[in-house]
Scaffold this active site. Sequence first.
Site, PDB file in Angstrom:
ATOM      1  N   SER A   1      -4.427  -3.628  -6.460  1.00  0.00           N
ATOM      2  CA  SER A   1      -5.332  -2.503  -6.659  1.00  0.00           C
ATOM      3  C   SER A   1      -4.505  -1.222  -6.659  1.00  0.00           C
ATOM      4  O   SER A   1      -3.391  -1.181  -6.113  1.00  0.00           O
ATOM      5  CB  SER A   1      -6.365  -2.450  -5.523  1.00  0.00           C
TER       6      SER A   1
ATOM      7  N   TYR B   1      -8.400  -3.376   3.821  1.00  0.00           N
ATOM      8  CA  TYR B   1      -8.370  -3.684   2.387  1.00  0.00           C
ATOM      9  C   TYR B   1      -7.163  -3.039   1.708  1.00  0.00           C
ATOM     10  O   TYR B   1      -6.414  -3.707   0.978  1.00  0.00           O
ATOM     11  CB  TYR B   1      -9.660  -3.203   1.712  1.00  0.00           C
TER      12      TYR B   1
END
Length: 267
Positions: A147, A160
């Site tokens: 990401s 995360y």
Amino acid sequence: MNIKNQVQSKQTALITGAASGIGYELACIFAAENYNLVLVDRNQLKLAEIEIEFEEKFGIIIQTIIKDLSISTSPEEIFAEVQQAEITIDVLVNNAGFGTYGLFNETSLSSELEMLQVNLVCLTHLTKLFLKEMVKQGRGKILNVASAAAFQPGPLMAVYFATKAYVLSFSEAIANELQGTGVTVTVLCPGATVSAFHERTGTSDSKRVKREKMMDAQTVAQLGYRGLMQGKIIIIPGLINRLLAKSVKFFPRSLVTKFVRNMQEDK
């Protein structure tokens, strides 16, 4: 479905988290490119629908494996099923992942431990298992989905962001180790993408999601596939995302962290 009679002229891609979002779009691309598929997800109904759809539309062979990747035994079980079916995996796509939102001292420990297992441990485990055979054969490709979050700390999504930083660092390192083996490793680092991810994590109302022009999952998948085939190591879809990823190194980490916190907050 057993694939012992796998068509030898076709290569096979294994994709985790294949039932929706970027994983599903990558499956569509590989199918259109005449790859046989091994699709892994816990959504049995959706995988069954995809299997029927793809076999009719593309005429390829599909193996579906229903697994919850938050369970530590899943990678070994997936590998065993693939070996039992005598399938050679030419492309491994570690796409499965999820996030949680909130202050770390208030979020669910059990959810975060499951996240670590899916985003980080399972990805590493599957890579270890399938990479050995790829190196032995002298060819293969691995696509790890990280990401844009990988490039900085992420208050309110601390675990995360940290898992994605691991995926980026891990992928870059083994890509270097594998030079000259015929095996390439690519890491895809998309920014906010139109998918169910934001509803699941509770970030739909954050400033970042509201302000950012999100890329659709199909476009992200196309860019990821193209970069994978070109042997690129890092793919960051979108000019703004690339600029942000490169610019963070020029600012104090404390300032970057404050900026991310501001963008992560609701309204």
